[in-house]
Design a protein around this motif. Structure first.
Motif, short mmCIF file in Angstrom:
data_model
loop_
_atom_site.label_atom_id
_atom_site.label_comp_id
_atom_site.label_asym_id
_atom_site.label_seq_id
_atom_site.Cartn_x
_atom_site.Cartn_y
_atom_site.Cartn_z
N ASN A 21 61.50 121.59 70.87
CA ASN A 21 60.80 120.61 70.03
C ASN A 21 61.04 119.19 70.54
O ASN A 21 60.15 118.35 70.49
N ASN A 80 72.20 118.72 64.10
CA ASN A 80 71.61 118.56 62.77
C ASN A 80 70.93 117.20 62.64
O ASN A 80 69.86 117.08 62.04
N LYS A 135 67.71 117.25 64.54
CA LYS A 135 66.69 118.03 63.84
C LYS A 135 66.05 117.19 62.73
O LYS A 135 64.84 117.23 62.55
N ASP A 145 67.41 128.68 66.44
CA ASP A 145 67.31 127.30 65.96
C ASP A 145 67.62 126.30 67.08
O ASP A 145 66.94 125.29 67.22
N MET A 175 73.59 126.64 62.83
CA MET A 175 72.34 126.84 63.56
C MET A 175 72.43 128.14 64.34
O MET A 175 73.43 128.41 65.00
N LEU A 211 65.01 123.72 68.67
CA LEU A 211 65.28 122.28 68.62
C LEU A 211 65.12 121.65 70.00
O LEU A 211 64.46 120.63 70.16
#
Length: 105
Positions: free
Chosen positions: A47, A85, A88, A40, A36, A44
């Motif tokens: 988000n 991960n 995500k 990213d 990442m 994340l």
């Protein structure tokens, strides 16, 4: 009747170690951890609508470490990268597992 013998042969060929799944008794593969970038990681966190303080607490890292990742000075590895991960791909799992509990003041 044949299925009984089939299971017995399978058990003889692929013995279990006290019921534990191993590479010897099952065909397993573990996916690679996706790297990442700083962008990213920041995307994340935003988000997920988490502050840097809460996000770093979830990952078990210091705020300074998160700042270094988001600035691109350092890169995450190991369990923290795997966890990001997972976040995500399934953002709700933090709440589903009770890692984060929402309450409003």
């Amino acid at each position: 009747m044949i299925s009984i013998y089939k299971e017995a042969v399978k058990d003889a060929l692929y013995p279990r170690k006290n019921g534990v799944v191993t590479k010897r008794n099952h065909s397993l593969s573990v996916s690679d951890v996706r790297k990442m970038s700083a962008e990213d990681i920041k995307a994340l966190r935003k988000n997920l609508r988490l502050s840097s303080s809460v996000f770093s607490q979830v990952l078990g890292i210091s705020n300074k470490t998160l700042e270094a990742w988001e600035a691109g000075v350092n890169k995450p590895t190991g369990p923290a990268l795997r966890l990001m991960n997972m976040m995500k791909s399934n953002p709700d799992f933090l709440i589903d597992l009770g890692i984060i509990k929402e309450s409003f003041k």
